[in-house]
Design an enzyme around this catalytic site. Structure first.
Site, PDB file in Angstrom:
ATOM      1  N   HIS A 108      -7.261  -6.328  -0.975  1.00 44.94           N
ATOM      2  CA  HIS A 108      -6.135  -5.525  -0.991  1.00 44.94           C
ATOM      3  C   HIS A 108      -5.104  -5.858   0.077  1.00 44.94           C
ATOM      4  O   HIS A 108      -3.920  -5.496   0.011  1.00 44.94           O
ATOM      5  CB  HIS A 108      -6.870  -4.181  -0.571  1.00 44.94           C
ATOM      6  CG  HIS A 108      -5.667  -3.062  -0.707  1.00 44.94           C
ATOM      7  ND1 HIS A 108      -5.094  -2.681  -1.540  1.00 44.94           N
ATOM      8  CD2 HIS A 108      -5.309  -2.444   0.472  1.00 44.94           C
ATOM      9  CE1 HIS A 108      -4.272  -1.742  -1.343  1.00 44.94           C
ATOM     10  NE2 HIS A 108      -4.330  -1.491  -0.101  1.00 44.94           N
ATOM     11  N   TYR A 165      -1.709  11.423   2.382  1.00 45.14           N
ATOM     12  CA  TYR A 165      -2.538  11.958   1.353  1.00 45.14           C
ATOM     13  C   TYR A 165      -2.641  13.193   1.050  1.00 45.14           C
ATOM     14  O   TYR A 165      -2.742  14.022  -0.157  1.00 45.14           O
ATOM     15  CB  TYR A 165      -3.975  11.350   1.666  1.00 45.14           C
ATOM     16  CG  TYR A 165      -4.262   9.708   1.676  1.00 45.14           C
ATOM     17  CD1 TYR A 165      -4.399   9.042   0.537  1.00 45.14           C
ATOM     18  CD2 TYR A 165      -4.199   9.360   2.916  1.00 45.14           C
ATOM     19  CE1 TYR A 165      -4.583   7.753   0.491  1.00 45.14           C
ATOM     20  CE2 TYR A 165      -4.124   7.911   2.880  1.00 45.14           C
ATOM     21  CZ  TYR A 165      -4.487   6.991   1.851  1.00 45.14           C
ATOM     22  OH  TYR A 165      -4.459   5.838   1.968  1.00 45.14           O
ATOM     23  N   ASP A 215       0.910  -1.326  -0.124  1.00 44.61           N
ATOM     24  CA  ASP A 215      -0.013  -0.007  -0.016  1.00 44.61           C
ATOM     25  C   ASP A 215       0.938   1.487  -0.059  1.00 44.61           C
ATOM     26  O   ASP A 215       1.563   1.400  -0.958  1.00 44.61           O
ATOM     27  CB  ASP A 215      -0.858  -0.049   1.323  1.00 44.61           C
ATOM     28  CG  ASP A 215      -1.946   0.964   1.220  1.00 44.61           C
ATOM     29  OD1 ASP A 215      -3.049   0.752   0.455  1.00 44.61           O
ATOM     30  OD2 ASP A 215      -1.690   1.970   2.070  1.00 44.61           O
TER      31      ASP A 215
END
Length: 282
Positions: free
Chosen positions: A261, A199, A95
């Site tokens: 995921h 982010y 990730d």
């Protein structure tokens, strides 16, 4: 124990074993614990190390958003390798850790003997395959740009969203203790804002390597790479990994059926088997 990253930041570190170094980088919203099944397996033959990335777990959490820019995160990884006393390592990342890992490989290829990316394609491979339907799956990245609201959303109802993400595997269900560990890590003072700052730096443009960074003078990336992704990944769809050999000289891509995921916790035995074979290969 703790180890120094860039700018003097202290990073929490878990180590075991002896021999060549395998360094593990986790993603959002995890911490070193997501690698528990790999650390036990690979400590039999290697020095294994898993860090809490800056802002996560019990690592330092710088207050300013600028402290989470890509070039700083890359330097953290470089410092960890060198401060552990190694000149190179096998890097395994998932990730957000994997996105950072791709930039480490592109920036410091001499530091990385082999690279294993879980769930995340090479950024230029992703760019080449991105469509409107796959791009829409990253809607949450826009939401995370808002001030304060994402922190409230992730912490509401005793960190319910974090708990649900920790339990979102398809095969091996995490135990209540595992889920509680993720919630407790996210509840560390300042952790949610620090995690979201990854982010919130996306718009700086430092997260996507230019073609010249990844393919210098038209040459493919020479570090051998293994990419493992879940067929049922709801964010990074399998089609985003198509054509990786356009940018990487030696690459294996495995799409794991009936896998989410959260690859390393969903199918730990298969992930360990594939990484072991890759590590042993010439």
């Amino acid at each position: 124990s703790f180890i120094k990253g860039s700018n003097g930041v202290k990073l929490h570190l878990v180590t075991a074993g002896s021999g060549p170094l395998i360094l593990f980088l986790h993603g959002f919203p995890e911490f070193w614990y997501s690698w528990r099944n790999q650390l036990k397996h690979f400590a039999k033959s290697h020095t294994v190390a898993a860090i809490d990335m800056r802002g996560y777990g019990t690592s330092d959490k710088p207050e300013h958003k600028s402290e989470y820019q890509m070039q700083i995160l890359v330097q953290d990884v470089k410092h960890v390798i060198e401060n552990l006393g190694f000149s190179k390592c096998i890097l395994v990342a998932h990730d957000w850790g994997a996105l950072i890992g791709w930039r480490v490989v592109c920036t410091y290829p001499s530091l990385i003997e082999k690279y294993v990316s879980l769930s995340i394609p090479h950024p230029l491979v992703k760019q080449a395959n991105l469509s409107w339907s796959t791009a829409c799956k990253f809607w949450y990245m826009a939401f995370f740009q808002l001030p304060l609201v994402p922190e409230w959303f992730l912490s509401a109802f005793d960190y319910n969203i974090i708990r649900r993400m920790g339990a979102a595997t398809k095969n091996i269900r995490p135990s209540p203790r595992d889920i509680e560990a993720y919630a407790a890590a996210a509840a560390q003072p300042g952790a949610l804002t620090a995690m979201l700052n990854y982010y919130r730096n996306l718009l700086t443009g430092s997260y996507v390597p230019r073609a010249a960074d990844s393919v210098p003078k038209g040459c493919k990336l020479k570090v051998p790479c293994l990419v493992l992704s879940g067929a049922d990944d709801t964010v990074c769809s399998p089609e985003l990994h198509t054509g990786a050999d356009r940018f990487i000289e030696s690459v294996q891509v495995h799409i794991l059926p009936n896998c989410s995921h959260w690859v390393q916790t969903d199918q730990p035995e298969e992930v360990n088997r594939l990484i072991s074979a890759f590590v042993k290969s010439n």
